[in-house]
Write a protein that holds these residues in place. Structure first.
Motif, short mmCIF file in Angstrom:
data_model
loop_
_atom_site.label_atom_id
_atom_site.label_comp_id
_atom_site.label_asym_id
_atom_site.label_seq_id
_atom_site.Cartn_x
_atom_site.Cartn_y
_atom_site.Cartn_z
N ALA A 250 0.83 -1.20 0.00
CA ALA A 250 0.00 0.00 0.00
C ALA A 250 0.87 1.26 0.00
O ALA A 250 0.51 2.26 -0.63
CB ALA A 250 -0.94 0.00 1.21
N LEU A 251 2.00 1.21 0.68
CA LEU A 251 2.91 2.36 0.70
C LEU A 251 3.45 2.66 -0.70
O LEU A 251 3.68 3.82 -1.05
CB LEU A 251 4.07 2.11 1.66
N THR A 252 3.64 1.63 -1.52
CA THR A 252 4.12 1.87 -2.88
C THR A 252 3.07 2.58 -3.72
O THR A 252 3.40 3.22 -4.73
CB THR A 252 4.52 0.55 -3.58
N MET A 253 1.79 2.46 -3.34
CA MET A 253 0.72 3.15 -4.06
C MET A 253 0.57 4.60 -3.59
O MET A 253 -0.18 5.37 -4.20
CB MET A 253 -0.60 2.40 -3.88
N GLN A 254 1.23 4.94 -2.50
CA GLN A 254 1.29 6.32 -2.06
C GLN A 254 2.54 6.94 -2.69
O GLN A 254 2.89 6.60 -3.81
CB GLN A 254 1.29 6.38 -0.53
N PHE B 97 -5.17 0.31 -19.33
CA PHE B 97 -4.75 0.32 -17.93
C PHE B 97 -3.29 0.74 -17.86
O PHE B 97 -2.43 0.13 -18.49
CB PHE B 97 -4.94 -1.08 -17.33
N ILE B 98 -2.99 1.78 -17.05
CA ILE B 98 -1.64 2.34 -17.00
C ILE B 98 -1.15 2.35 -15.55
O ILE B 98 -1.67 3.10 -14.72
CB ILE B 98 -1.61 3.76 -17.59
N PRO B 99 -0.13 1.55 -15.21
CA PRO B 99 0.32 1.45 -13.81
C PRO B 99 0.96 2.73 -13.27
O PRO B 99 0.64 3.16 -12.16
CB PRO B 99 1.34 0.31 -13.85
N SER B 100 1.84 3.34 -14.02
CA SER B 100 2.60 4.49 -13.53
C SER B 100 1.83 5.79 -13.72
O SER B 100 1.28 6.05 -14.79
CB SER B 100 3.95 4.57 -14.25
N VAL C 218 -11.10 4.61 -22.61
CA VAL C 218 -11.00 5.08 -21.24
C VAL C 218 -9.60 4.73 -20.73
O VAL C 218 -9.15 3.58 -20.85
CB VAL C 218 -12.08 4.47 -20.33
N LEU C 219 -8.91 5.75 -20.23
CA LEU C 219 -7.58 5.55 -19.64
C LEU C 219 -7.76 5.41 -18.13
O LEU C 219 -8.35 6.27 -17.48
CB LEU C 219 -6.67 6.74 -19.95
N VAL C 220 -7.23 4.32 -17.58
CA VAL C 220 -7.42 4.02 -16.15
C VAL C 220 -6.05 3.90 -15.49
O VAL C 220 -5.21 3.10 -15.92
CB VAL C 220 -8.20 2.71 -15.95
N SER C 221 -5.82 4.67 -14.43
CA SER C 221 -4.56 4.55 -13.70
C SER C 221 -4.69 3.45 -12.64
O SER C 221 -5.77 3.20 -12.11
CB SER C 221 -4.19 5.88 -13.02
N GLU C 222 -3.58 2.81 -12.34
CA GLU C 222 -3.62 1.75 -11.33
C GLU C 222 -4.00 2.31 -9.96
O GLU C 222 -4.70 1.66 -9.19
CB GLU C 222 -2.28 1.02 -11.24
N ASN D 20 -12.26 -4.46 -25.27
CA ASN D 20 -10.83 -4.58 -25.57
C ASN D 20 -10.02 -4.01 -24.41
O ASN D 20 -10.30 -2.91 -23.92
CB ASN D 20 -10.49 -3.81 -26.85
N LEU D 21 -9.04 -4.78 -23.98
CA LEU D 21 -8.19 -4.36 -22.86
C LEU D 21 -6.74 -4.25 -23.32
O LEU D 21 -6.21 -5.16 -23.98
CB LEU D 21 -8.28 -5.39 -21.73
N VAL D 22 -6.14 -3.13 -22.97
CA VAL D 22 -4.71 -2.94 -23.23
C VAL D 22 -4.04 -2.58 -21.91
O VAL D 22 -4.40 -1.57 -21.28
CB VAL D 22 -4.46 -1.82 -24.27
N PHE D 23 -3.10 -3.42 -21.51
CA PHE D 23 -2.32 -3.11 -20.32
C PHE D 23 -1.02 -2.46 -20.78
O PHE D 23 -0.14 -3.14 -21.30
CB PHE D 23 -2.06 -4.39 -19.51
N TYR D 24 -0.95 -1.15 -20.58
CA TYR D 24 0.27 -0.41 -20.94
C TYR D 24 1.47 -1.00 -20.21
O TYR D 24 2.59 -0.98 -20.70
CB TYR D 24 0.07 1.06 -20.57
N GLY D 25 1.22 -1.55 -19.07
CA GLY D 25 2.18 -2.33 -18.30
C GLY D 25 1.38 -3.23 -17.38
O GLY D 25 0.25 -2.90 -17.02
N PRO D 26 1.90 -4.36 -16.98
CA PRO D 26 1.13 -5.23 -16.08
C PRO D 26 0.94 -4.57 -14.72
O PRO D 26 1.82 -3.85 -14.25
CB PRO D 26 2.00 -6.50 -15.98
N PRO D 27 -0.20 -4.78 -14.08
CA PRO D 27 -0.43 -4.18 -12.76
C PRO D 27 0.41 -4.85 -11.69
O PRO D 27 0.81 -6.01 -11.82
CB PRO D 27 -1.92 -4.43 -12.52
#
Length: 574
Positions: free
Chosen positions: A313-317, A444-447, A492-496, A511-518
């Motif tokens: 959870a700290l990495t998501m902060q 889906f975009i992790p960063s 739709v652009l979705v942030s992790e 259709n799903l595109v993972f810009y990077g894996p979550p």
């Protein structure tokens, strides 16, 4: 300058002091004694050069553990007993409570004790929410045992000094029993609700009426939900929200807090002033704000045990706050703080405290940030342990084709630019040319930085899109979800971080595109399930692309499984 001169004088005189024999079988004295034998030049050089010898072992419930020990270390080996070094007054009540637990939970707690009792670092890489309560209870016992032994040593030496003064006999010289400042335990957590859980764990070992907990009502008021507030996660029907989301976000999720706890034989005093505290519970943000306000971090100079819970959870902060706190720990203080320098342990004066500090990191999964912290910031000469597991592949709907696309990149520094270039020149143009994939597509975009970059590119290309980010208001989210579901917006652009904090189900995806894996593999399976929220959608109707690089190993391992990820990494870029 005055403080530095005092330190120099103490360094010159300490070589003539007599050393009190220590009990080698007691973990606290063996590791943190004034003349600890494990802190040799050879061992410190091994740590700095990363000359670690590793071995693998297996615990009944904790699983596979890799032990790393620097060359020349004389640390105590793990003892598979919960009584190893625990004071009797703490051990007996705990044994009574533990006897009521199911066997597998007792064994799990004993595995935790075996890893931490000898003051080696522990990096638990697949901490379970289901076992979080008994994990906190075990580590809390270790913490209170440490504080109690430190306090007992100080009080004993106080008596010796008082007796010598009263009877006009030579003052004993072997009384080095303290650090520069009193706080010796730091517990870093993401939310106020986490702090409340840790206090409850500490209180299991300090029950009334034997102990008093001062200012408890204030603590529950400030760290719990406001009076009259209803926790929609805790009161929702089972299955409404994923279990991990409920455990993470129920209660007060404010991420700026800090509190000191003073421990005596009969009480816990909450909200004690930092320099009068034994334990500090804080969030990285709250601690950083305090340090920057006071313009020093002297209260972190003598931390001997660091606990970092819910590290995922700290990495998501803001991970920079964690790095900042780590950089401030075990440094020489700027002020004296009424310290009796004749009582300071010699290795504090030599600025070797970081080589003895024990760090306990608990995370549901590994990330490059947590692995880097373990590899570079933990220098415990007693060694360190990390748990390992073989990850199975995630379960996705049958017949749904997953297209994994490896990015050609051999430099971590260049990876963000190469990922963006590959996405904008290869993946996105192909999507726009497809009548099927150029609509109803979620990306889906992790960063967060990548998210902004991709959003700007979509805006520049004047594409039809909407966004769901951690900064979206409730009104923004409602409009975006409706626009995408109704087809008004094609993408739709979705942030992790949005999904981490909100966990909304998104309808209308084909259709799903993972810009990077979550980071969290559950997020992957959840997004692949969203197309089937709509009626009459078959797996063949859904497309899925995952862009990954060699630096996404941890993420890919949790999605494709350990064996599957290894094969994907070996196949190379297409």
């Amino acid at each position: 300058m005055m403080l530095r001169n005092i330190l120099l004088r103490r360094k010159r005189t300490r070589r003539t002091e007599k050393v009190q024999p220590e009990t080698p079988t007691d973990p606290y004295e063996h590791h943190f004694g004034g003349s600890t034998s494990i802190l040799s030049d050879t061992v410190r050089e091994s740590v700095e050069s990363r000359a670690w010898s590793t071995s693998a072992s297996s615990f009944s419930k904790l699983g596979s553990v890799v032990t790393s020990v620097p060359s020349g270390s004389s640390s105590l080996a793990p003892q598979k007993s919960n009584s190893f070094g625990i004071l009797k007054r703490l051990k007996e009540p705990f044994d009574g409570r533990q006897s009521k637990l199911p066997k597998d939970r007792r064994e799990f707690q004993n595995d935790i004790f075996a890893c931490i009792a000898g003051y080696r670092d522990l990096y638990h890489t697949h901490a379970s929410y289901a076992l979080s309560s008994i994990t906190r209870e075990a580590i809390s016992l270790h913490i209170l045992n440490h504080v109690s032994k430190k306090r007992r040593r100080v009080l004993k030496n106080n008596e010796r000094l008082s007796h010598a003064t009263k009877n006009k006999v030579p003052i004993p010289e072997d009384v080095q029993d303290q650090g520069f400042t009193r706080p010796s335990i730091l517990i870093l957590l993401p939310f106020r609700s986490s702090a409340l859980s840790w206090l409850d764990a500490l209180m299991t070992h300090t029950p009334p009426p034997t102990y008093q907990v001062e200012n408890l009502a204030r603590f529950r008021r400030e760290f719990g939900l406001p009076e009259g507030a209803v926790d929609k996660l805790a009161t929702a029907e089972p299955g409404t929200y994923p279990p991990d989301h409920v455990e993470t976000f129920k209660g007060n999720i404010d991420d700026s807090f800090r509190v000191g706890i003073k421990v005596t034989r009969k009480s816990l005093r909450l909200f004690s002033e930092f320099y009068a505290s034994d334990i500090i519970i804080a969030s990285p943000l709250g601690l950083r704000l305090s340090i920057e306000k006071e313009k020093n971090a002297d209260f972190l100079s003598s931390i001997e045990v660091l606990v970092m819970d819910q590290t995922d959870a700290l990495t998501m902060q803001n991970w920079e706050h964690v790095q900042y706190v780590m950089s401030q720990m075990n440094e020489l203080p700027k002020e004296a703080h009424d310290t009796d320098f004749s009582r300071i342990k010699p290795w504090y004066l030599e600025k070797y405290a970081a080589y003895l500090r024990q760090s306990i990191l608990l995370t549901a999964y590994e990330t490059p940030e947590t692995r880097s912290l373990f590899n570079t910031s933990l220098k415990n000469v007693a060694g360190k342990l990390s748990t390992k597991r073989q990850w199975p592949p995630v379960q996705v709907p049958d017949e749904l084709e997953q297209n994994f696309i490896q990015l050609d990149c051999t430099s971590l520094k260049d990876e963000p630019d190469k990922r963006f270039a590959h996405f904008t020149t290869q993946i996105l143009p192909a999507i726009l040319k497809s009548a099927v994939q150029s609509a109803n597509t979620a990306i889906f975009i992790p960063s967060s930085l990548d998210f902004i970059r991709v959003q700007n590119h979509f805006r520049k290309q004047e594409l039809s899109f909407t966004v769901l980010s951690e900064y979206s208001s409730n009104q923004d989210i409602s409009r975006a979800r409706q626009a995408f579901f109704s087809g008004i917006k094609a993408f739709v652009l979705v942030s992790e971080r949005f999904h981490f904090y909100r966990r909304y189900k998104i309808r209308g995806i084909r259709n799903l595109v993972f810009y990077g894996p979550p980071d969290h593999s559950i997020f992957y399976t959840e997004f692949l399930s969203y197309p089937f929220l709509d009626e009459d959608v078959e797996p063949a109707d859904v497309t899925c692309k995952v862009l990954y690089s060699r630096y996404d190993w941890f993420k890919m391992e949790r999605i494709a499984g350990t064996k599957g990820a290894s094969q994907l990494m070996k196949q190379g870029p297409l």
